[in-house]
Design a protein around this motif. Structure first.
Motif, short mmCIF file in Angstrom:
data_model
loop_
_atom_site.label_atom_id
_atom_site.label_comp_id
_atom_site.label_asym_id
_atom_site.label_seq_id
_atom_site.Cartn_x
_atom_site.Cartn_y
_atom_site.Cartn_z
N HIS A 160 6.80 -5.53 15.91
CA HIS A 160 7.79 -5.90 14.89
C HIS A 160 7.16 -5.81 13.49
O HIS A 160 7.72 -5.18 12.59
N PHE A 161 6.00 -6.42 13.35
CA PHE A 161 5.36 -6.40 12.03
C PHE A 161 4.74 -5.03 11.75
O PHE A 161 4.72 -4.57 10.60
N GLY A 162 4.22 -4.37 12.78
CA GLY A 162 3.64 -3.05 12.59
C GLY A 162 4.66 -2.07 12.02
O GLY A 162 4.38 -1.35 11.06
N TYR A 163 5.85 -2.04 12.63
CA TYR A 163 6.92 -1.19 12.12
C TYR A 163 7.29 -1.58 10.69
O TYR A 163 7.47 -0.74 9.82
N ALA A 164 7.42 -2.89 10.47
CA ALA A 164 7.82 -3.37 9.15
C ALA A 164 6.79 -3.00 8.09
O ALA A 164 7.14 -2.64 6.96
N PHE A 165 5.51 -3.08 8.45
CA PHE A 165 4.45 -2.73 7.51
C PHE A 165 4.49 -1.23 7.20
O PHE A 165 4.30 -0.81 6.06
N CYS A 166 4.73 -0.41 8.23
CA CYS A 166 4.88 1.03 8.02
C CYS A 166 6.04 1.32 7.07
O CYS A 166 5.92 2.13 6.14
N ILE A 167 7.16 0.65 7.31
CA ILE A 167 8.35 0.87 6.48
C ILE A 167 8.09 0.42 5.05
O ILE A 167 8.43 1.13 4.09
N GLY A 168 7.49 -0.75 4.90
CA GLY A 168 7.18 -1.25 3.56
C GLY A 168 6.24 -0.33 2.82
O GLY A 168 6.45 -0.01 1.64
N ALA A 169 5.19 0.13 3.50
CA ALA A 169 4.24 1.04 2.87
C ALA A 169 4.91 2.36 2.51
O ALA A 169 4.63 2.95 1.45
N GLY A 170 5.81 2.82 3.39
CA GLY A 170 6.53 4.06 3.11
C GLY A 170 7.40 3.96 1.87
O GLY A 170 7.48 4.88 1.06
N MET A 171 8.07 2.83 1.72
CA MET A 171 8.93 2.62 0.55
C MET A 171 8.11 2.55 -0.73
O MET A 171 8.49 3.10 -1.77
N ILE A 172 6.97 1.85 -0.68
CA ILE A 172 6.11 1.75 -1.86
C ILE A 172 5.55 3.12 -2.22
O ILE A 172 5.50 3.51 -3.40
N TYR A 173 5.13 3.88 -1.20
CA TYR A 173 4.63 5.23 -1.46
C TYR A 173 5.72 6.10 -2.07
O TYR A 173 5.48 6.84 -3.03
N HIS A 174 6.94 6.00 -1.51
CA HIS A 174 8.04 6.83 -2.00
C HIS A 174 8.41 6.49 -3.44
O HIS A 174 8.93 7.34 -4.16
N SER A 175 8.14 5.25 -3.86
CA SER A 175 8.45 4.87 -5.24
C SER A 175 7.65 5.71 -6.23
O SER A 175 8.09 5.94 -7.37
N GLY A 176 6.45 6.15 -5.82
CA GLY A 176 5.61 6.96 -6.69
C GLY A 176 4.89 6.15 -7.75
O GLY A 176 4.18 6.73 -8.60
N ILE A 177 5.02 4.84 -7.72
CA ILE A 177 4.46 4.02 -8.79
C ILE A 177 2.94 4.00 -8.79
O ILE A 177 2.31 3.77 -9.82
N PHE A 178 2.32 4.26 -7.63
CA PHE A 178 0.87 4.25 -7.57
C PHE A 178 0.28 5.67 -7.48
O PHE A 178 -0.89 5.83 -7.13
N ARG A 179 1.09 6.67 -7.78
CA ARG A 179 0.62 8.06 -7.72
C ARG A 179 0.78 8.73 -9.07
O ARG A 179 1.79 8.54 -9.75
N ARG A 180 -0.20 9.54 -9.44
CA ARG A 180 -0.15 10.22 -10.72
C ARG A 180 0.61 11.54 -10.66
O ARG A 180 1.12 12.02 -11.66
N THR A 181 0.65 12.14 -9.47
CA THR A 181 1.33 13.42 -9.32
C THR A 181 2.42 13.32 -8.28
O THR A 181 2.37 12.48 -7.37
N LEU A 182 3.41 14.18 -8.40
CA LEU A 182 4.51 14.23 -7.45
C LEU A 182 4.23 15.26 -6.37
O LEU A 182 3.55 16.26 -6.61
N LYS A 183 4.76 15.00 -5.19
CA LYS A 183 4.69 15.99 -4.13
C LYS A 183 5.60 17.16 -4.48
O LYS A 183 6.57 17.02 -5.21
N LYS A 184 5.28 18.35 -3.96
CA LYS A 184 6.14 19.50 -4.18
C LYS A 184 7.51 19.24 -3.58
O LYS A 184 7.64 18.88 -2.42
#
Length: 411
Positions: free
Chosen positions: A297-321
């Protein structure tokens, strides 16, 4: 069995609850999951491709598809390069696929010759069907864990062994050096809800029942639609899949009883099974009720949360193609959702006595390990090629992000 040093002398009294969950949950949850999957299949369909179209449609699709070029599982042959040492293979119309497996180049059958078979064209029209197949395989492995555990430990002893492991987790949390990291005991956390906050606990029961499978399937469907390319989506999917396999292996070799099933002197109360509040996904002969460690339950939730934060792009300097720039509000919402979702799931699994704090900690490390090692699944591509060949089926070119980015990518 182990002693019970953490037992609670004053066990929680049974709370005065309102109405239990409606009987409709027995069919509502499967319908919810099926609806999400079929909607995902529809929204990710390939609009410019017809099942009954011309045979040239696939060749044009293969040339134009951005997702295919950016996918990790694309075969590594170059039919245009005469200097390629494998040119003897690539000179044919359907050259064998060249896969890298454990440092060795493996040639596998090229099923592209079957691209115009009717069942291949169905998959090309609805490529999300292949993701549905992957998760069916996942469920099949999970269904085997209970039987395998009973074979390894002998059915009659599994319960005692799992109880020893459960009490051992409590001992580590509360009577070892690590107790400084667990200042709030699980039983105290649950009793706060049971003493005067039962309406909130009823709500958490519903969340536990409805969020795990529908929420995870919903994330997979959403990310397939919005990911900048299939390679990025595949990392998330492979991470979740490897998390599953590590968890399934742990369930099998180290069964752990959840708090709600411990003897009454430990003070836990099985809230989810109160008045039929349980999910249909935690019932049945294939459900492993002794799979508390790590918490999927938490493993999936952590994956989802990390995915959403990554998708926000707030911690990345460059965008994916293929990735679009998000507004500041959009970034904030993604980050907030990425933090709030796993936090909510953590509260739910502890308040309902389905997991220990340590289960969530273990799940976090499993997810991180799975992320670092997710490419291990690429070694299975030769087997997938052989399966596709036997089925006379061509794997669909993923449509990940195509429709989303054509609409401006403003989600």
């Amino acid at each position: 069995m182990a002693d019970a040093p953490i037992a609670n002398n004053g066990t929680a009294e049974q709370p005065s609850w309102g109405k239990g969950q409606l009987a409709s949950h027995t069919w509502m949850e499967p319908v919810m999951v099926a609806s999400i999957l079929f909607f995902a299949m529809f929204i990710n369909r390939r609009k410019n491709y017809s099942i009954f179209g011309s045979e040239k449609a696939y060749a044009l699709l293969e040339e134009d598809s951005l997702a295919a070029r950016l996918s990790d599982d694309a075969p590594t042959y170059d039919p245009e390069n005469r200097d390629d040492p494998e040119y003897v293979y690539t000179a044919s119309k359907h050259p064998p696929k060249r896969r890298n497996c454990c440092g060795t180049v493996v040639h596998t059958p090229n099923s592209s010759r079957f691209a115009n078979h009717f069942h291949s064209r169905i998959l090309q029209k609805f490529p999300f069907l292949i993701e549905m197949f992957y998760w069916i395989v996942n469920f099949g492995f999970y269904a085997c864990t209970r039987a395998m555990t009973e074979v390894i430990f002998v059915k009659e002893k599994v319960w005692d062994i799992a109880q020893d492991h459960g009490t051992g987790v409590l001992t580590i949390e509360h009577e070892s050096f690590f107790s400084i990291f667990f200042p709030i005991h699980e039983v105290s956390f649950q009793q706060w809800f049971m003493n005067g906050h039962t309406s909130l606990l009823t709500f958490l029961n519903r969340i536990y029942s409805l969020i795990h499978i529908p929420g995870t399937v919903g994330f997979i469907a959403w990310y397939y639609y919005v990911a900048p390319n299939h390679g990025t989506f595949a990392i998330a999917r492979r991470t979740m899949t490897l998390t599953n396999f590590i968890a399934f292996t742990t369930f099998t070799l180290w069964p752990t009883m959840p708090p709600r099933l411990l003897p009454k002197e430990y003070g836990f109360y099985d809230t989810v099974h109160h008045e039929n509040a349980e999910s249909v996904w935690v019932q049945g002969k294939y459900v492993n009720s002794l799979g508390a460690m790590p918490s999927l339950h938490f493993g999936y939730a952590f994956c989802i949360g990390a995915g959403m934060i990554y998708h926000s792009g707030i911690f990345r300097r460059t965008l994916k193609k293929g990735e679009s720039v998000k507004s500041k509000i959009g970034k904030i919402l993604y980050v907030a959702g990425g933090i709030a979702y796993p936090t909510m799931v953590l509260v739910v699994i502890i308040a309902t006595a389905n997991h220990y704090w340590l289960d969530a900690v273990a799940a976090t490390f499993v997810v991180l390990l799975s992320y670092m090692c997710n490419r291990v699944f690429l070694i299975l591509l030769p087997l997938e090629d052989l399966l596709l060949w036997c089925l006379r089926l061509e794997k669909p070119i993923p449509s990940t992000g195509e429709r989303f980015h054509k609409r401006g990518g403003r989600i």
